[in-house]
Enzyme design. Sequence first.
Site, PDB file in Angstrom:
ATOM      1  N   GLY A  10     122.325  -1.754  84.253  1.00  0.00           N
ATOM      2  CA  GLY A  10     123.621  -2.800  84.379  1.00  0.00           C
ATOM      3  C   GLY A  10     123.452  -3.325  85.965  1.00  0.00           C
ATOM      4  O   GLY A  10     125.173  -3.169  86.576  1.00  0.00           O
ATOM      5  N   GLY A  13     126.093  -6.564  86.760  1.00  0.00           N
ATOM      6  CA  GLY A  13     127.930  -6.202  86.316  1.00  0.00           C
ATOM      7  C   GLY A  13     128.809  -5.978  88.054  1.00  0.00           C
ATOM      8  O   GLY A  13     127.448  -6.462  89.117  1.00  0.00           O
ATOM      9  N   ASP A  36     119.365  -5.194  83.549  1.00  0.00           N
ATOM     10  CA  ASP A  36     120.112  -5.333  82.285  1.00  0.00           C
ATOM     11  C   ASP A  36     120.080  -6.115  81.702  1.00  0.00           C
ATOM     12  O   ASP A  36     118.897  -6.004  81.332  1.00  0.00           O
ATOM     13  CB  ASP A  36     120.981  -6.075  83.358  1.00  0.00           C
ATOM     14  CG  ASP A  36     122.513  -6.345  83.452  1.00  0.00           C
ATOM     15  OD1 ASP A  36     123.246  -5.458  84.002  1.00  0.00           O
ATOM     16  OD2 ASP A  36     123.034  -6.720  82.673  1.00  0.00           O
ATOM     17  N   ARG A  38     121.149  -9.256  80.725  1.00  0.00           N
ATOM     18  CA  ARG A  38     121.125 -10.596  81.637  1.00  0.00           C
ATOM     19  C   ARG A  38     119.570 -10.330  82.006  1.00  0.00           C
ATOM     20  O   ARG A  38     118.789  -9.243  82.390  1.00  0.00           O
ATOM     21  CB  ARG A  38     122.271 -10.831  82.112  1.00  0.00           C
ATOM     22  CG  ARG A  38     124.086 -10.471  81.900  1.00  0.00           C
ATOM     23  CD  ARG A  38     124.586 -10.685  83.186  1.00  0.00           C
ATOM     24  NE  ARG A  38     125.790  -9.820  83.058  1.00  0.00           N
ATOM     25  CZ  ARG A  38     127.184 -10.221  83.853  1.00  0.00           C
ATOM     26  NH1 ARG A  38     127.018 -11.201  84.526  1.00  0.00           N
ATOM     27  NH2 ARG A  38     127.657  -9.389  83.907  1.00  0.00           N
ATOM     28  N   ASP A  54     117.550  -2.888  77.508  1.00  0.00           N
ATOM     29  CA  ASP A  54     118.822  -2.718  76.826  1.00  0.00           C
ATOM     30  C   ASP A  54     119.129  -1.138  77.171  1.00  0.00           C
ATOM     31  O   ASP A  54     118.087  -0.297  76.317  1.00  0.00           O
ATOM     32  CB  ASP A  54     118.880  -3.334  75.333  1.00  0.00           C
ATOM     33  CG  ASP A  54     120.352  -2.571  74.817  1.00  0.00           C
ATOM     34  OD1 ASP A  54     120.488  -2.018  74.681  1.00  0.00           O
ATOM     35  OD2 ASP A  54     119.982  -3.453  72.918  1.00  0.00           O
ATOM     36  N   TYR A 144     137.693   3.023  75.618  1.00  0.00           N
ATOM     37  CA  TYR A 144     136.978   3.277  76.302  1.00  0.00           C
ATOM     38  C   TYR A 144     137.019   4.242  77.545  1.00  0.00           C
ATOM     39  O   TYR A 144     136.353   5.292  77.751  1.00  0.00           O
ATOM     40  CB  TYR A 144     137.872   2.248  77.879  1.00  0.00           C
ATOM     41  CG  TYR A 144     137.377   1.729  79.102  1.00  0.00           C
ATOM     42  CD1 TYR A 144     135.573   1.839  78.982  1.00  0.00           C
ATOM     43  CD2 TYR A 144     138.349   2.536  80.304  1.00  0.00           C
ATOM     44  CE1 TYR A 144     135.470   1.850  80.505  1.00  0.00           C
ATOM     45  CE2 TYR A 144     137.103   2.740  81.860  1.00  0.00           C
ATOM     46  CZ  TYR A 144     135.901   1.901  82.001  1.00  0.00           C
ATOM     47  OH  TYR A 144     136.171   1.929  82.633  1.00  0.00           O
ATOM     48  N   LYS A 148     135.132   8.088  78.085  1.00  0.00           N
ATOM     49  CA  LYS A 148     134.795   8.741  79.423  1.00  0.00           C
ATOM     50  C   LYS A 148     135.111   9.734  78.978  1.00  0.00           C
ATOM     51  O   LYS A 148     134.073  10.619  80.052  1.00  0.00           O
ATOM     52  CB  LYS A 148     135.971   7.653  80.926  1.00  0.00           C
ATOM     53  CG  LYS A 148     134.665   5.723  80.835  1.00  0.00           C
ATOM     54  CD  LYS A 148     133.658   6.404  81.282  1.00  0.00           C
ATOM     55  CE  LYS A 148     133.194   4.857  81.714  1.00  0.00           C
ATOM     56  NZ  LYS A 148     131.944   4.745  82.276  1.00  0.00           N
TER      57      LYS A 148
HETATM   58  P1  NAD Z   1     130.902  -4.958  84.473  1.00  0.00           P
HETATM   59  O1  NAD Z   1     130.651  -5.002  82.874  1.00  0.00           O
HETATM   60  O2  NAD Z   1     130.717  -5.071  85.432  1.00  0.00           O
HETATM   61  O3  NAD Z   1     129.019  -4.816  84.500  1.00  0.00           O
HETATM   62  C1  NAD Z   1     128.520  -3.817  83.124  1.00  0.00           C
HETATM   63  C2  NAD Z   1     127.272  -4.695  83.207  1.00  0.00           C
HETATM   64  O4  NAD Z   1     126.154  -3.866  82.185  1.00  0.00           O
HETATM   65  C3  NAD Z   1     126.747  -5.919  83.358  1.00  0.00           C
HETATM   66  O5  NAD Z   1     125.912  -6.502  83.878  1.00  0.00           O
HETATM   67  C4  NAD Z   1     126.499  -5.621  81.235  1.00  0.00           C
HETATM   68  O6  NAD Z   1     125.629  -7.144  80.952  1.00  0.00           O
HETATM   69  C5  NAD Z   1     125.587  -4.801  81.394  1.00  0.00           C
HETATM   70  N1  NAD Z   1     125.506  -4.214  80.211  1.00  0.00           N
HETATM   71  C6  NAD Z   1     126.233  -4.445  78.973  1.00  0.00           C
HETATM   72  N2  NAD Z   1     125.369  -3.672  78.119  1.00  0.00           N
HETATM   73  C7  NAD Z   1     124.278  -3.422  78.194  1.00  0.00           C
HETATM   74  C8  NAD Z   1     123.010  -2.324  77.945  1.00  0.00           C
HETATM   75  N3  NAD Z   1     122.981  -2.518  76.638  1.00  0.00           N
HETATM   76  N4  NAD Z   1     121.757  -2.751  78.376  1.00  0.00           N
HETATM   77  C9  NAD Z   1     121.531  -2.849  79.714  1.00  0.00           C
HETATM   78  N5  NAD Z   1     122.600  -3.327  80.331  1.00  0.00           N
HETATM   79  C10 NAD Z   1     123.551  -3.917  79.658  1.00  0.00           C
HETATM   80  O7  NAD Z   1     130.980  -3.424  84.395  1.00  0.00           O
HETATM   81  P2  NAD Z   1     131.021  -2.513  86.004  1.00  0.00           P
HETATM   82  O8  NAD Z   1     132.686  -2.818  86.297  1.00  0.00           O
HETATM   83  O9  NAD Z   1     129.919  -3.254  87.001  1.00  0.00           O
HETATM   84  O10 NAD Z   1     131.179  -1.085  86.007  1.00  0.00           O
HETATM   85  C11 NAD Z   1     130.318  -0.384  85.963  1.00  0.00           C
HETATM   86  C12 NAD Z   1     130.617   1.014  85.536  1.00  0.00           C
HETATM   87  O11 NAD Z   1     131.643   1.907  86.453  1.00  0.00           O
HETATM   88  C13 NAD Z   1     131.200   1.653  84.397  1.00  0.00           C
HETATM   89  O12 NAD Z   1     130.684   2.637  83.644  1.00  0.00           O
HETATM   90  C14 NAD Z   1     132.314   1.376  84.082  1.00  0.00           C
HETATM   91  O13 NAD Z   1     132.657   1.660  83.673  1.00  0.00           O
HETATM   92  C15 NAD Z   1     132.382   2.115  85.451  1.00  0.00           C
HETATM   93  N6  NAD Z   1     133.528   1.930  86.316  1.00  0.00           N
HETATM   94  C16 NAD Z   1     133.763   0.688  86.973  1.00  0.00           C
HETATM   95  C17 NAD Z   1     136.072   0.332  87.556  1.00  0.00           C
HETATM   96  C18 NAD Z   1     135.727  -0.975  87.891  1.00  0.00           C
HETATM   97  O14 NAD Z   1     137.012  -1.492  88.194  1.00  0.00           O
HETATM   98  N7  NAD Z   1     134.978  -1.813  88.004  1.00  0.00           N
HETATM   99  C19 NAD Z   1     136.653   1.514  87.391  1.00  0.00           C
HETATM  100  C20 NAD Z   1     136.037   2.771  87.023  1.00  0.00           C
HETATM  101  C21 NAD Z   1     134.872   3.182  86.075  1.00  0.00           C
HETATM  102  C1  AKB Z   2     139.458  -0.911  83.778  1.00  0.00           C
HETATM  103  O1  AKB Z   2     140.806  -1.907  83.871  1.00  0.00           O
HETATM  104  O2  AKB Z   2     138.816  -0.688  82.647  1.00  0.00           O
HETATM  105  C2  AKB Z   2     138.456  -0.317  84.968  1.00  0.00           C
HETATM  106  C3  AKB Z   2     138.737   1.183  85.008  1.00  0.00           C
HETATM  107  C4  AKB Z   2     139.500   1.250  85.778  1.00  0.00           C
HETATM  108  O3  AKB Z   2     138.065   1.742  83.981  1.00  0.00           O
HETATM  109  N1  AKB Z   2     138.531  -0.904  86.041  1.00  0.00           N
END
Ligand code: NAD
Ligand code: AKB
Length: 314
Positions: A10, A13, A36, A38, A54, A144, A148
């Site tokens: 991932g 992302g 990723d 992508r 994947d 979600y 988690k």
């Molecule tokens: P994001 O959606 O920006 O990135 C996720 C990435 O995973 C994307 O680039 C997507 O292409 C890739 N992906 C999706 N399906 C896939 C698959 N089958 N195989 C491989 N790659 C795949 O998410 P993020 O914001 O970078 O979050 C990363 C992690 O952090 C997640 O577990 C999310 O729940 C957690 N998180 C994020 C936040 C936040 O505010 N961004 C807050 C709390 C927790």
């Molecule tokens: C969302 O809003 O889903 C994320 C998170 C707090 O996990 N930024």
Amino acid sequence: MVKEKILVIGASGQIGVELTIALRKIYGNANVIASDLREQNPLLEGTGPYVSLDVMNKEMLHVQVIRQNVTQIYLLAAILSATGEKNPNLAWNLNMQGLLNVLDIAREEKLHKVYWPSSIAVFGPTSPKINCPQQTIIEPITVYGISKYAGEFWCNYFHQRFNVDVRSLRYPGLISYKSAPGGGTTDYAIEIYQQALEEKKYECFLSEDTYLPMMYMPDAIKATIELMEAPAEKISVRTSYNISSMSFSPKEIAESIKQHIPAFKISFKSDYRQNIANSWPQSIDDTVAQKDWNWKPEYDLDKMTEDMLLNLKL
Ligand code: NAD
Ligand code: AKB
């Protein structure tokens, strides 16, 4: 020092891009493999190896881990809260099966460490709203949040039963300028900076007084690396650590932006994401992370605003 080979899943992302770059600085470009769904990412181009992968394809993932001599996995692929409510089955399948695939491979290949983020989304309407503690009532209302919370217990299970050194943080909403957010409820706090610079106005999908726990990306990267570098005996939480930095409402972030862009105007039109936001705590108690591995954030709202606007203008 043990030579580590890290696979970031991932990596394209919002967090993945910045975490991959930070890990490459520590472990060397060639030792951190970005992966990723992508095919590529312009922000990571030329910084080190990138493979299209994947996480749902366990066999291919396993082959990559063996072929590349991977010793650590950072699993970031997931569907976030807002997108998850539009497609609950997809969110459950990816968030659960992706994690189980990684944990199984970590056990079989005896990986040194695994990182997997949880979220403040584990908390629900019955959790305390202010300074929500590490251990409390946890009854999430989003798919979600459910994924988690279940994931946290899978991590704990694999640690207790198979000695997998898996570590986790409950991130709050993360704010950054490098890579676009992936469909969360807290994404307004990123859009607002972009729109303030481009349009001098922003219509917010949450109401003006919706307080949520938030964190600037440099602090999230710092926390992740500090947790992963902490000695195993310091890690007392094997589900996921609360971490906190700041809490604010849309009205307050708008005030912070107005100090730099006085003409900026915000309006409010709540949508389905309001219900999700209302179910989450307003602030988080992270004293266990402070005590165990000395967690301390560096950014508050105004310091973040200054840095966000400066970097978005470049
Ligand atoms: P994001 O959606 O920006 O990135 C996720 C990435 O995973 C994307 O680039 C997507 O292409 C890739 N992906 C999706 N399906 C896939 C698959 N089958 N195989 C491989 N790659 C795949 O998410 P993020 O914001 O970078 O979050 C990363 C992690 O952090 C997640 O577990 C999310 O729940 C957690 N998180 C994020 C936040 C936040 O505010 N961004 C807050 C709390 C927790
Ligand atoms: C969302 O809003 O889903 C994320 C998170 C707090 O996990 N930024």
